[in-house]
Design a protein around this motif. Sequence first.
Motif, PDB file in Angstrom:
ATOM      1  N   LEU A 241       0.827  -1.212   0.000  1.00 46.84           N
ATOM      2  CA  LEU A 241       0.000   0.000   0.000  1.00 46.84           C
ATOM      3  C   LEU A 241       0.854   1.252   0.000  1.00 46.84           C
ATOM      4  O   LEU A 241       0.658   2.171  -0.792  1.00 46.84           O
ATOM      5  N   GLU A 242       1.850   1.282   0.904  1.00 44.24           N
ATOM      6  CA  GLU A 242       2.629   2.511   1.063  1.00 44.24           C
ATOM      7  C   GLU A 242       3.417   2.844  -0.203  1.00 44.24           C
ATOM      8  O   GLU A 242       3.604   4.017  -0.542  1.00 44.24           O
ATOM      9  N   GLU A 243       3.833   1.806  -0.928  1.00 41.70           N
ATOM     10  CA  GLU A 243       4.603   2.075  -2.158  1.00 41.70           C
ATOM     11  C   GLU A 243       3.693   2.605  -3.265  1.00 41.70           C
ATOM     12  O   GLU A 243       4.067   3.539  -3.993  1.00 41.70           O
ATOM     13  N   ILE A 244       2.503   2.037  -3.394  1.00 41.63           N
ATOM     14  CA  ILE A 244       1.578   2.533  -4.427  1.00 41.63           C
ATOM     15  C   ILE A 244       1.204   3.983  -4.128  1.00 41.63           C
ATOM     16  O   ILE A 244       1.292   4.866  -4.991  1.00 41.63           O
ATOM     17  N   VAL A 245       0.810   4.211  -2.870  1.00 45.06           N
ATOM     18  CA  VAL A 245       0.334   5.550  -2.500  1.00 45.06           C
ATOM     19  C   VAL A 245       1.444   6.589  -2.683  1.00 45.06           C
ATOM     20  O   VAL A 245       1.222   7.667  -3.249  1.00 45.06           O
ATOM     21  N   MET A 246       2.648   6.249  -2.234  1.00 44.86           N
ATOM     22  CA  MET A 246       3.723   7.244  -2.320  1.00 44.86           C
ATOM     23  C   MET A 246       4.245   7.399  -3.743  1.00 44.86           C
ATOM     24  O   MET A 246       4.708   8.482  -4.122  1.00 44.86           O
ATOM     25  N   ALA A 247       4.144   6.360  -4.556  1.00 45.59           N
ATOM     26  CA  ALA A 247       4.540   6.523  -5.968  1.00 45.59           C
ATOM     27  C   ALA A 247       3.575   7.499  -6.653  1.00 45.59           C
ATOM     28  O   ALA A 247       4.006   8.414  -7.372  1.00 45.59           O
ATOM     29  N   LEU A 248       2.286   7.328  -6.396  1.00 47.48           N
ATOM     30  CA  LEU A 248       1.312   8.237  -7.027  1.00 47.48           C
ATOM     31  C   LEU A 248       1.500   9.663  -6.515  1.00 47.48           C
ATOM     32  O   LEU A 248       1.395  10.630  -7.267  1.00 47.48           O
ATOM     33  N   ALA A 249       1.797   9.772  -5.200  1.00 46.69           N
ATOM     34  CA  ALA A 249       1.931  11.113  -4.618  1.00 46.69           C
ATOM     35  C   ALA A 249       3.241  11.785  -5.041  1.00 46.69           C
ATOM     36  O   ALA A 249       3.294  12.999  -5.249  1.00 46.69           O
ATOM     37  N   THR A 250       4.292  11.001  -5.163  1.00 45.45           N
ATOM     38  CA  THR A 250       5.620  11.586  -5.433  1.00 45.45           C
ATOM     39  C   THR A 250       5.777  11.919  -6.916  1.00 45.45           C
ATOM     40  O   THR A 250       6.446  12.877  -7.272  1.00 45.45           O
ATOM     41  N   ARG A 251       5.147  11.097  -7.788  1.00 44.92           N
ATOM     42  CA  ARG A 251       5.311  11.338  -9.221  1.00 44.92           C
ATOM     43  C   ARG A 251       4.019  11.877  -9.846  1.00 44.92           C
ATOM     44  O   ARG A 251       3.520  11.368 -10.856  1.00 44.92           O
ATOM     45  N   LYS A 252       3.528  12.966  -9.231  1.00 42.98           N
ATOM     46  CA  LYS A 252       2.310  13.600  -9.777  1.00 42.98           C
ATOM     47  C   LYS A 252       2.544  14.091 -11.196  1.00 42.98           C
ATOM     48  O   LYS A 252       1.613  14.280 -11.972  1.00 42.98           O
TER      49      LYS A 252
END
Length: 512
Positions: A241-252
């Motif tokens: 979960l944390e990797e999906i969420v942070m990938a979407l958030a970090t690479r807007k």
Amino acid sequence: MPEKIIIFDTTLRDGEQTPGASLNVDEKLQIARQLELLNVDVIEAGFPFSSRGDFEAVRAIAREIRGVQIAALARAHFKDIDAAWEALKEASQPRIHTFISTSDIHLKYQLKKTREEVLEQAVAAVKHAAKYCSNVEFSAMDAGRSDLDYVAQVFTAVIDAGATTVNFPDTVGYTIPHEFGAKIKYLVENIPNIHKAVISVHCHNDLGLAVANTLSAIVNGARQAECTINGIGERAGNASLEEIVMALATRKDLFDFYTEVVTQYIYPTSRLVSKLTGVIVQPNKAIVGANAFAHESGIHQDGVLKEASTYEIMTPTAVGIKKSSLPLGKLSGRHAFQKKLQDMGFYLGDEELNRVFARFKDLADKKKHVFDEDLVSLVETEVIYKSVPEHFKLLELVVLSGNTVKPSANVKMEIGGVVQGPYSTFGDGPIDATYRAITHLAGSNCRLLKFSVSSITGGTDALGEVSEGHVVTGQGVDPDVVTASARAFVNGLNRLHFLKAGGPRRGKPEEL
Ligand code: KIV
Ligand code: ZN
């Protein structure tokens, strides 16, 4: 306009299928509360037909957690779906999640059914579920290896039958990102009624590609991601979960998508899940590993000190990792202590706070500075693990060790309210002697599978097993490493006793 990605957390269902991880109802509730704080959209709370424990856990979560959809898993059998609904029916937003395999390999060897029979069963199951609730998810198990036209045919039929989400699992973690994305695109383009349902993906990590596959699916039309905290789950686990969420958030800049996850709760949630399941997070795990924000090389340290973004693509605080500039000490008051815990994401009741504060004062007397890691351990031991009744209590422990004596331990315990011991015995080392003495007093035949010592306070984790096949994890914390080990072992015995006394345990459905 960025589009929302629905975060479907299956830590309590697929995550609990991690070998050795079993959670009781209280522990599942604690995780569910934390997932609600994290603001996931759907919590898959369990598989009610698979065991009494799972049924009770889903029901307890459905009753208490009101702000999140609660899903329960069911095979495409009416009796499973009935059990799922019975457990779910008090939820404010229930979802029945039913599944059947669609790959030829599963049809031939496991189900021994034709494609037509499976299609019929899937439709019947969805219609049955839809009689109970309007929120029905259908999963085509092993979709990643299934004939795509057949999956498209099944999805078209189950959407007509009332499925509102169609899930495409890569059950065995076989697919490769560009291939997986292309499969999702094909479904979007070839299912005539797809606009009536959300496409979901559920990726396993057997080739280490679960998160990459999930992201590729999102780019190609999936709008729900199924995932677990710390990526735990069957075999190599699920997409994290944390990797999906942070990938979407970090690479807007690349992804025109968002989630509603409150990222500051990621780290406390990761810790809670790790401690309650006993599944240790590898130090180099992205986002939540101990080294995720540690800079070792001189050049990197120099860069980060000058400007963090030189070597950090996201801030530790964005995921809830807070380092205290001022560690607490023995003069710190209860109020400062409470504030500090709240800053770290722990909101305790009065009684819990008093208990943790008392342990903190003891620790502060022995240690000059009490760091964040110490506090996390104290909360974990005093609050999180207290959910299991203390049938076994360690009263006294005296060990003798050194390079010129045979190590020995002298232990006194309270067992079921009766003082037992002291009992002395020798061992290969002080911890071995301690464990032998505890095992003797407890009259247990349990076997130690794994033992680890972590954190600067000397917290230990011990994983033990008994002959009946129960596997439990115990934790203990103390400045003295042998005492911490003894506490961990006694904690494990209490969990084992709780299970054997009829406490909830995870069971396996006969035909999965
Ligand atoms: O991996 C899988 O296929 C599953 C389904 C039950 C969704 O966990
Ligand atoms: Zn799965």
